[in-house]
Design an enzyme around this catalytic site. Structure first.
Site, PDB file in Angstrom:
ATOM      1  N   ASP A   1      -8.708  38.719  12.129  1.00 20.79           N
ATOM      2  CA  ASP A   1      -7.704  38.263  11.178  1.00 20.79           C
ATOM      3  C   ASP A   1      -7.801  39.114   9.923  1.00 20.79           C
ATOM      4  OD1 ASP A   1      -6.708  36.235  12.688  1.00 20.79           O
ATOM      5  OD2 ASP A   1      -7.939  34.668  11.821  1.00 20.79           O
TER       6      ASP A   1
ATOM      7  N   ASP B   1      -9.035  31.104  12.613  1.00 18.09           N
ATOM      8  CA  ASP B   1      -9.350  30.003  11.696  1.00 18.09           C
ATOM      9  C   ASP B   1      -8.449  28.793  11.876  1.00 18.09           C
ATOM     10  OD1 ASP B   1      -7.010  30.968  10.626  1.00 18.09           O
ATOM     11  OD2 ASP B   1      -7.936  31.842   8.846  1.00 18.09           O
TER      12      ASP B   1
ATOM     13  N   ASP C   1      -5.133  29.148  16.847  1.00 12.67           N
ATOM     14  CA  ASP C   1      -5.976  30.255  17.311  1.00 12.67           C
ATOM     15  C   ASP C   1      -6.869  29.845  18.478  1.00 12.67           C
ATOM     16  OD1 ASP C   1      -5.132  32.226  15.508  1.00 12.67           O
ATOM     17  OD2 ASP C   1      -6.438  31.458  13.936  1.00 12.67           O
TER      18      ASP C   1
END
Length: 901
Positions: free
Chosen positions: A456, A758, A762
């Site tokens: 990310d 997070d 996901d």
């Protein structure tokens, strides 16, 4: 050998192994000296079966409860109900009007009839002596009384096993038991023949060696168990937002009590059984408790919330009613904790190696015993004394048998699979100090093979400390990176624009501005929400006053699929207004009007739209995260059951949020590249923002490709196969895009993939990846639950540290295997060859036991616990095609063993 290991012991994966594969290798493990020790760190499949049975029973129980509840409601509506419940005296004496069992039966049984007879959620709160608005009183005496009556929110855990339990388990070794019998016979015969103490020397020597082996083994195992216990405690640390004494605060779930008011958002785990107080669009995933994947809508009509379930969408306030082992989740957790983790592929393969070598050792032991015994029998035969046996002859035969048994002790490398566990446990403990919490043992091992990291951007490559630094309101761009600039902007804007802007920010938010116990303002929420709320406060806004002006009637929280958040407000003068914020290009595309410099609402023509899109692009090129805010007046008769419209908005403005790159990230990316690990950025942000950050981090190179999610998902399979190796940045990606990328990298390109995440969405990618890495600070409980490793400081550099430790595990185990097989082979061949050629064994049973202790236990402690060094990240990764056992051990280690011999 390679094909045998792959066929019989290669079916176990680093994660998500089938039960059939787990059972198959267990059946193939023969010549096991001590099953209790060998299989201590393997999963208890029977306990897992019990847990599945509990889930199935829960599913049936809840299904029946819901049906009964619906039927009961049809009869009780409009009727005057009288409660027949009698409050126990001890509960009354403590100041409460309802007992724990009654509360449990209401929530667990979804008993709407009982809930109504107790006065609904408000009535339950009154009987629990709490306030739905202000929560519990934190007076020490009050908390103590509540704990005494309702218990603690803790689950029954297996007791810490004492050192003597490990001593007892070490004594279960079959070969040691046989040697103990031999020692006893030796003592009896020796003392009878030669008297005390001369005749007891050999027997006592074996006994002393056995005891030393047992105590050294037990000490090693005991220390290892304490390490795992400490790590288990860290895994279970979960905090939630709670209101107590009228103040919001973070609290461990283990400190929760009936009567607590808890705030839940997307991705949170429901920490105890309870009732819905208020909230919006709440969807609960109960699969962890019931196995049912279809989410459940929870609202005023169905207010029951069960411990251990997850918030899939929406947000709410809940009243805790039942805690700890009184909940079904508590009972399920007690069973699951006994199921254990899956064993790692390396553990399984080394168990296979131990089995093969054990069989070879058993063969050599039998041959050695036959050869040694044949010498004695031949001698007796030639002397004509074959039927005449003395005590010395019996002792000699016993010594031969003891040597044969001890050869099995030395030959069976029981320490091989245990060395993996020891090395992994050591790495897990040390990684904890380096801000990485390993949830699954195999992750340490797998991370050493990683060839790709899909990371990310926000909070991992960047600091996650966000600030609004630029704003475009009414078409004018203004720097707002300090209070004076924000004040100047406020004075330049028309009053109607400021009022609308503050109404949008303060109402269309998942955050909150509260006053803490010191009387100071505290902003709660995600970093993005915090940045916006700080901006609104700097414009002179008052959060509470603005929220009190209107009433929120519907909210659609932000998620990474929609990339926007919407809210509908009921206005004081009548009518409703919707506010929307989110990804700039998406929200701007939903606007057909904008507020000009006078504050007037005018049509959004193509020229103005192009200008605003140009501003979004310029903000993004400065590595700023951009958000667009819009509103629209709702038609009369809008119902909360309707979807919030996606078009017809008026653009209020665009803000640019600065999120600086973390120090050291560029160096960490360079380290990964030199170690043969490809780093890819996968983000939901604007592509220009993503490219700017990726260049700053050193991820996006000249020959690399940056692509947007919508474009990626439209590609054909052939096009994807050409594109994926070049992709370094994927922007505006959805969770499905991330999942697709990871799946292709793993299956088509045979990469070992680590993925960071997070959010709740996901979870599929984290589950699909070889190593799922969840963020400890920004990550939701759903993401953490799906992950293999939790990065406690959300820092990319920590991920590189995890990779280094993973490689260290491989190197440590390689050293130990080399050491152990060298000793194994040498001891085996020396005794066997000497017995064959001279008729005598050069090493006695006692000496062989010493060799075994040094090799099996002390060797593991010395060689399997070496910390990593920087040179590890200068090598190419083992990767998925690298076969540790065959390539490293058979070609390298075993060759060195014979060479040394």
């Amino acid at each position: 050998m390679e094909s045998y290991l792959e066929e019989n012991f290669g079916g176990v994966k680093a994660k998500n192994s089938s039960e059939e594969a787990l059972r198959r290798w267990r059946k193939l493990c023969g010549v096991v000296k001590n099953p209790k020790r060998r299989f201590r760190f393997t999963a208890n499949l029977d306990k897992r079966g019990e847990a599945q049975a509990i889930k199935h029973a829960n599913h049936e129980k809840l299904r029946v409860a819901v049906l009964v509840s619906k039927a009961a409601l049809q009869f009780i509506q409009g009727l005057s109900l009288r409660s027949e419940y009698v409050v126990p005296e001890e509960v009354k004496a403590a100041g409460f009007q309802i007992c724990a069992d009654e509360l449990g039966s209401i929530v667990e049984g979804h008993d709407s009839k009982k809930l109504i007879t107790h006065g609904g959620v408000t009535g339950i709160a009154d009987k629990l002596a709490t306030s739905p608005a202000d929560g519990l009183s934190t007076a020490e005496e009050s908390i103590k009384r509540r704990q005494d009556v309702y218990g603690l929110n803790k689950f029954t855990e297996s007791e810490v096993r004492s050192f003597w339990v490990f001593v007892w388990e070490a004594l279960q070794d079959t070969t040691l038991i046989i040697l103990a019998v031999c020692a006893f016979v030796s003592l009896v015969v020796g003392i009878a023949m030669e008297g005390w103490p001369k005749g007891a020397h050999d027997g006592l020597g074996i006994v002393a060696s056995i005891l030393l082996v047992v105590f050294v083994t037990a000490t090693s195992d005991y220390r290892q168990s304490l390490q795992f216990k400490d790590l288990d405690k860290e895994k279970k640390k979960i905090q939630v937002q709670v209101t107590r004494n009228g103040f919001r605060q973070r609290l461990s779930i283990y400190d929760l009590l009936p009567g607590d008011v808890v705030h839940l958002a997307i991705g949170d785990q429901v920490p105890a059984d309870g009732l819905f107080i208020s909230g919006f669009s709440l969807l609960i995933n109960e699969s962890s408790l019931t196995g049912e994947s279809e989410p459940v809508v929870v609202n005023e009509d169905n207010p029951f919330l069960l411990s251990g379930t997850k918030v899939q969408d929406g947000s709410c306030k809940m009243l805790i009613t039942t805690v700890g082992m009184r909940t079904q989740w508590g009972k399920l957790m007690a069973t699951l904790s006994e199921g254990g983790d899956d064993e790692t592929p390396l553990q399984v393969k080394l168990n296979g190696v131990a089995t093969i070598i054990g069989k070879i050792g058993l063969f050599f032991a039998v041959i050695t015993f036959i050869v040694l015994s044949q010498g004695l029998i031949s001698k007796k035969y030639h002397e004509g004394l074959l039927l005449s046996w003395s005590g010395d002859d019996a002792l000699e035969m016993l010594e031969h048998f003891a040597i044969a048994v001890t050869i099995v002790v030395v030959a069976v490398p029981e320490g091989l699979p245990l060395a993996v566990t020891l090395s992994l446990a050591f790495a897990m403990k040390k990684m904890m100090n380096d801000k990485a919490l390993v949830r699954h043992l195999a992750a340490c091992e797998t991370m050493g093979s990683a060839t790709t990291i899909c990371s990310d951007k926000t909070g991992t490559l960047t600091t996650n400390h966000m600030t609004v630094v630029k704003a475009c309101i009414c078409g004018n761009i203004k720097e707002v990176n300090n209070p004076k600039n924000a004040s100047d902007l406020c004075s330049e804007l028309p009053e109607t624009v400021v009022k609308t802007l503050l109404e949008s920010i303060f109402n269309n938010t998942g955050g909150e501005v509260v006053i803490d116990q010191d009387g100071k303002y505290q902003i709660l929420g995600t970093p993005t929400e915090t940045a916006l709320l700080e901006f609104a406060l700097s414009l002179g806004g008052n959060f509470k006053a603005k929220r009190d002006e209107t009433k929120i009637v519907k909210m659609e929280p932000f998620n990474s699929t929609k990339k926007r958040m919407c809210v509908v407000l009921k206005l004081p003068g009548g009518g409703c207004r919707a506010h929307c914020k989110g990804a700039s290009e998406i929200v701007l595309a939903a606007c057909d009007k904008f507020m000009d410099e006078t504050g007037a609402v005018v049509p959004l023509d193509k020229t103005t739209a192009d200008k605003l899109n140009g501003i979004i692009e310029s903000f993004a090129n400065e590595a700023l995260r951009t958000l667009c805010l819009g509103y629209r007046e709702m038609e009369e008769g809008f119902s909360v059951e309707e979807q919030i419209p996606l078009q017809g908005y008026t653009c209020i403005g665009i803000v640019g949020i600065k999120d600086p790159v973390r120090p050291g990230v560029r160096e960490s990316v360079a380290t990964c590249r030199s170690a043969g690990i490809m780093v890819r950025m996968v983000t939901g942000d604007n592509i220009n923002t993503a490219k700017a950050i990726a260049r700053e981090c050193g991820i996006l190179t000249e020959d690399g490709l940056a692509i947007e999610g919508p474009e990626f998902r439209e590609k054909s399979l052939d096009e994807l196969l050409k594109l994926i190796p070049k992709i370094q940045v994927m922007a505006r990606s959805s969770p499905l895009d991330k999942h697709t990328l990871v799946k292709h990298l793993r299956t088509t390109f045979n990469e070992v993939v680590a993925v960071t995440g997070d959010g709740t969405n996901d979870a599929p990618a984290l589950h699909e990846a070889d190593i799922g890495l969840a963020m400890g600070i920004a990550g939701t409980e759903v993401a953490k639950e799906s992950a293999d490793v939790i990065i406690l400081d959300d820092n990319f550099s920590t991920i590189v540290t995890v990779a280094k430790w993973g490689r260290s595990v491989y190197v440590n185990i390689q050293k130990f295997v080399q050491f152990q097989l060298t000793v194994n082979v040498v001891a085996l061949l020396v005794n066997f060859s000497s017995a064959c050629f001279t008729g005598n064994a050069p090493l006695t049973a006692v000496q062989l036991l010493w060799v075994n202790m040094i090799m099996d236990t002390l060797g593991a402690l010395a060689l399997a616990t070496e910390p990593p060094n920087d040179d590890l990240m200068k090598r190419e990764p083992v990767g998925r095609t690298g076969k540790f056992i065959t390539n490293v051990m058979w070609r390298n280690i075993l060759g060195q063993s014979f060479y040394q011999f």
